[in-house]
Design a protein around this motif. Structure first.
Motif, mmCIF file in Angstrom:
data_model
loop_
_atom_site.group_PDB
_atom_site.id
_atom_site.type_symbol
_atom_site.label_atom_id
_atom_site.label_comp_id
_atom_site.label_asym_id
_atom_site.label_seq_id
_atom_site.Cartn_x
_atom_site.Cartn_y
_atom_site.Cartn_z
ATOM 1 N N MET A 24 -4.712 -2.771 -0.534
ATOM 2 C CA MET A 24 -4.234 -1.392 -0.661
ATOM 3 C C MET A 24 -3.552 -0.904 0.619
ATOM 4 O O MET A 24 -4.159 -0.198 1.414
ATOM 5 C CB MET A 24 -5.395 -0.471 -1.036
ATOM 6 N N ARG A 25 -2.266 -1.305 0.879
ATOM 7 C CA ARG A 25 -1.393 -1.741 -0.169
ATOM 8 C C ARG A 25 -0.377 -2.791 0.265
ATOM 9 O O ARG A 25 0.483 -3.173 -0.516
ATOM 10 C CB ARG A 25 -0.612 -0.520 -0.707
ATOM 11 N N GLU A 147 -12.339 -3.475 -0.353
ATOM 12 C CA GLU A 147 -11.339 -3.974 -1.292
ATOM 13 C C GLU A 147 -10.735 -5.283 -0.802
ATOM 14 O O GLU A 147 -10.479 -6.210 -1.589
ATOM 15 C CB GLU A 147 -10.248 -2.920 -1.546
ATOM 16 N N GLY A 174 -12.303 -1.161 -6.620
ATOM 17 C CA GLY A 174 -12.029 0.134 -7.216
ATOM 18 C C GLY A 174 -12.912 1.247 -6.706
ATOM 19 O O GLY A 174 -12.560 2.428 -6.792
ATOM 20 N N ALA A 179 -9.473 3.018 -2.072
ATOM 21 C CA ALA A 179 -9.130 3.451 -3.421
ATOM 22 C C ALA A 179 -9.333 4.954 -3.570
ATOM 23 O O ALA A 179 -8.498 5.652 -4.162
ATOM 24 C CB ALA A 179 -9.966 2.691 -4.449
ATOM 25 N N VAL A 195 -3.445 2.746 -7.193
ATOM 26 C CA VAL A 195 -4.737 2.046 -7.247
ATOM 27 C C VAL A 195 -4.753 1.057 -8.400
ATOM 28 O O VAL A 195 -5.131 -0.114 -8.244
ATOM 29 C CB VAL A 195 -5.902 3.045 -7.360
ATOM 30 N N CYS A 198 -2.735 -1.956 -7.630
ATOM 31 C CA CYS A 198 -3.378 -2.822 -6.644
ATOM 32 C C CYS A 198 -4.502 -3.662 -7.256
ATOM 33 O O CYS A 198 -4.877 -4.696 -6.703
ATOM 34 C CB CYS A 198 -3.934 -1.992 -5.487
#
Length: 233
Positions: A24-25, A147, A174, A179, A195, A198
């Motif tokens: 992210m990202r 993440e 998530g 996120a 989100v 991703c």
């Protein structure tokens, strides 16, 4: 395979094989850049370097984190990139963590940049290369971004177990702080779909390989055909 998970600051000696993860990202965006037709991505050391590269190559496009800024053509958002035609172009990318992580391991013999959108292709490339010791660079939050760690652990698992399930890893991503910040508008230069994009597992069939070319760290897509008997998950 013997995976090692480190933050950027923990990279000391150049590893043999490095997988740099930014979900992210940065590397979700990189995958979308290639999906939109770009030939290559140059990973810039700084915003000034990105602008200097674009000044020398006016046909190149420059991309950065955060809000739009003079000299930059795009921001680091997969949702915002979906409508941009980058056919045949070179994109210069500078982000807070992802590009920094890739540059930290630029002397490695193999550098892969990854997110969930290219997870299986990345794992497949590691399998086909027979990579044993693999260093996963978890770029976010000084190596603690869940993440990125979840994605790194999933790719490592998938490399040795092609049937490994992604559900738990995607759930962790998530529920991560990144996120939440994207969903709640804490970060700038964001699209409401970022989100979800991703977390779009295996959206693209290619891995992304970075290597030094004329002193620049250049990222390119790398097709990884499935072998017979592999499970796509």
């Amino acid at each position: 395979m013997h995976p090692r998970f480190v933050g950027i600051a923990e990279v000391a000696e150049p590893p043999s094989v490095a997988v740099v993860v930014d979900v992210m990202r940065a590397f979700t965006v990189a995958a979308w850049v290639f999906a939109q037709g770009a030939e290559k991505i140059v990973l810039a050391e700084s915003l000034d370097d990105a602008l200097a590269l674009k000044a020398r190559h006016p046909q190149w496009a420059a991309l950065k984190d955060g809000p739009a800024a003079p000299g930059f053509d795009m921001v680091n958002s997969p949702g915002l990139l979906r409508s941009i035609d980058l056919g045949g172009r070179t994109v210069v990318q500078k982000t807070t963590a992802g590009t920094v992580g890739a540059l930290a391991v630029k002397e490695a013999s193999l550098v892969l940049c990854a997110g969930f959108v290219v997870a299986e292709a990345t794992a497949r490339l590691l399998r086909t290369r027979g990579s044993d010791a693999v260093t996963f660079v978890v770029t976010g939050e000084d190596g603690q971004a869940d993440e990125d760690l979840a994605c790194a652990e999933y790719i490592a698992r998938r490399t040795t177990d092609p049937g490994a399930d992604a559900a738990g890893f995607l759930r962790r991503a998530g529920e991560s702080r990144a996120a939440a910040e994207l969903a709640n508008g804490v970060r700038q230069g964001v699209h409401p779909d970022d989100v979800a994009l991703c977390l779009d597992l295996d959206r693209f069939p290619f891995a992304m390989v970075a290597a030094l070319e004329d002193s620049l760290m250049v990222l390119r897509p790398h097709a990884v055909p499935a072998t017979s008997g592999e499970t796509s998950g």
